[in-house]
Design a protein around this motif. Structure first.
Motif, PDB file in Angstrom:
ATOM      1  N   VAL A   1     -21.816   2.294 -36.423  1.00 35.75           N
ATOM      2  CA  VAL A   1     -23.088   2.827 -35.912  1.00 35.75           C
ATOM      3  C   VAL A   1     -23.999   1.681 -35.466  1.00 35.75           C
ATOM      4  O   VAL A   1     -24.614   1.738 -34.392  1.00 35.75           O
ATOM      5  CB  VAL A   1     -23.769   3.704 -36.994  1.00 35.75           C
TER       6      VAL A   1
ATOM      7  N   LYS B   1     -25.411   0.975 -31.648  1.00 34.69           N
ATOM      8  CA  LYS B   1     -26.832   0.753 -31.333  1.00 34.69           C
ATOM      9  C   LYS B   1     -26.979  -0.561 -30.568  1.00 34.69           C
ATOM     10  O   LYS B   1     -27.654  -0.621 -29.530  1.00 34.69           O
ATOM     11  CB  LYS B   1     -27.642   0.727 -32.642  1.00 34.69           C
TER      12      LYS B   1
ATOM     13  N   ALA C   1     -26.969   6.270 -38.850  1.00 37.44           N
ATOM     14  CA  ALA C   1     -27.515   6.678 -37.547  1.00 37.44           C
ATOM     15  C   ALA C   1     -28.989   7.055 -37.678  1.00 37.44           C
ATOM     16  O   ALA C   1     -29.813   6.701 -36.830  1.00 37.44           O
ATOM     17  CB  ALA C   1     -26.707   7.843 -36.982  1.00 37.44           C
TER      18      ALA C   1
ATOM     19  N   LEU D   1     -30.037   6.480 -33.789  1.00 36.09           N
ATOM     20  CA  LEU D   1     -28.963   6.750 -32.821  1.00 36.09           C
ATOM     21  C   LEU D   1     -28.541   8.197 -33.038  1.00 36.09           C
ATOM     22  O   LEU D   1     -28.464   8.655 -34.179  1.00 36.09           O
ATOM     23  CB  LEU D   1     -27.786   5.809 -33.134  1.00 36.09           C
ATOM     24  N   ASP D   2     -28.278   8.923 -31.965  1.00 31.44           N
ATOM     25  CA  ASP D   2     -27.755  10.276 -32.129  1.00 31.44           C
ATOM     26  C   ASP D   2     -26.282  10.183 -32.525  1.00 31.44           C
ATOM     27  O   ASP D   2     -25.535   9.423 -31.910  1.00 31.44           O
ATOM     28  CB  ASP D   2     -27.883  11.079 -30.828  1.00 31.44           C
ATOM     29  N   LEU D   3     -25.896  10.941 -33.536  1.00 28.22           N
ATOM     30  CA  LEU D   3     -24.516  10.888 -34.006  1.00 28.22           C
ATOM     31  C   LEU D   3     -23.898  12.280 -33.984  1.00 28.22           C
ATOM     32  O   LEU D   3     -24.456  13.232 -34.530  1.00 28.22           O
ATOM     33  CB  LEU D   3     -24.442  10.346 -35.436  1.00 28.22           C
TER      34      LEU D   3
END
Ligand code: AMP
Ligand code: ZN
Ligand code: FE
Ligand code: FE
Length: 297
Positions: free
Chosen positions: A26, A30, A55, A60-62
């Protein structure tokens, strides 16, 4: 949804055969400037919780997903499943069968290596596979590297581990069409990964074959993938368009375990991502199951 979003929908962590922990994956996504990442370890959701926590922390969209090992008309097909309820019994059972097949293959490969005069133990494999839920040939490759037999995973596959080489052993994979149905029943959506592979050979996945899969609920085709050349991508895009299937693109990142698959090297168009999420929402509503939300930054 902004048309500038960078979306990568296929990446592996150490929970299968990637070389990064879910958190490291992750963070790397990013740092690579991605806005959306799907974690898609082979045959397991083991990395989801850690990745979701990371995330949310980094913004961050996960998308929680997995890459399921299936077989269809005599050929191996990798099926990306996004946002299914990971506790849905039939899905849990089907994945367990695949994981059992993975585990029982390891001693069989070690036996073949032994016959070739190479002695590697189960402990040697465990040392490199760590806490991976899905043990695969890349871990055997890593054990061969650690033992000084080969220089990297690539050489291990080419000399020993791929079909036709002396330490190759087949393993169980789940029948594709029932698996597509199971993923839908679990409230998720499925996409065929790297559909034509490196050989540009459609096999059973020509347009008629995809029409059959669409009829049982397939949502999309991973078109933009390093294994596909420009011609393959053009043909697959045309099939997706004819059949109203979603087109995805992704890196299939494995950390340091696979060269030429850097995060974001292929991406999914925001419009296609939106269509995929709409299909997932519809499946979730129809299933009545509790499915994972996309972690949003
Ligand atoms: P398995 O899941 O155990 O059947 O192993 C297949 C995995 O090995 C796939 O996820 C591939 O990404 C990986 N793989 C296949 N060929 C190679 C290679 N030449 N180098 C590194 N990884 C590979
Ligand atoms: Zn892999
Ligand atoms: Fe794959
Ligand atoms: Fe993959």
């Amino acid at each position: 949804m902004s048309p500038d979003l960078r979306i990568d929908l296929h990446a592996h962590s150490r929970m299968s055969d990637g070389t990064q922990s879910p958190t490291e994956l992750v963070h790397a996504a990013k740092a690579a400037g991605l806005d959306v990442l799907a974690i898609t370890d082979h045959d397991t959701s083991a990395g989801w919780d850690e990745a979701a926590t990371a995330a949310a922390e980094v913004g961050l969209d996960l998308v929680r997903g997995m890459e399921i090992s299936t077989r269809h008309r005599g050929r191996d097909v990798h099926l990306l499943a996004f946002l299914p309820d990971p506790t849905y019994g039939p899905l849990v059972d089907a994945l367990q069968k695949v994981l059992d097949g993975r585990n029982s293959r390891v001693p069989a490969i070690l036996g073949k290596l032994h016959d070739l005069g190479i002695d590697i133990t189960l402990d040697d494999v465990r040392r490199v596979s760590g806490d991976a839920a899905a043990v695969g040939r890349p871990h055997l490759a890593d054990a061969l590297v650690a033992a000084g037999v080969v220089r990297d995973r690539e050489q291990a596959f080419n000399e020993f581990l791929r079909p036709g080489r002396p330490a190759y052993v087949d393993r169980y994979a789940a029948p594709l069409e029932p698996m597509i149905r199971t993923v839908t029943e679990a409230g998720g959506v499925s996409v065929v990964a790297h559909a034509w592979g490196r050989s540009n050979d459609p096999g059973p996945l020509d347009e008629a074959g995809f029409a059959d899969l669409a009829a049982v609920g397939l949502a999309g085709i991973e078109v933009d993938h390093e294994d596909h050349g420009p011609d393959t991508r053009r043909q697959l895009r045309a099939i997706a368009s004819d059949l109203d299937l979603v087109v995805t693109g992704s890196s299939d990142h494995h950390g340091a375990g696979k060269v030429g698959h850097d995060l974001g090297c292929n991406t999914t168009a925001p419009r296609e991502y939106e269509r995929l999420l709409a299909r997932a929402a519809a499946a979730a509503a129809a299933s009545g199951r509790t499915t994972p939300e996309v972690v949003t930054a």
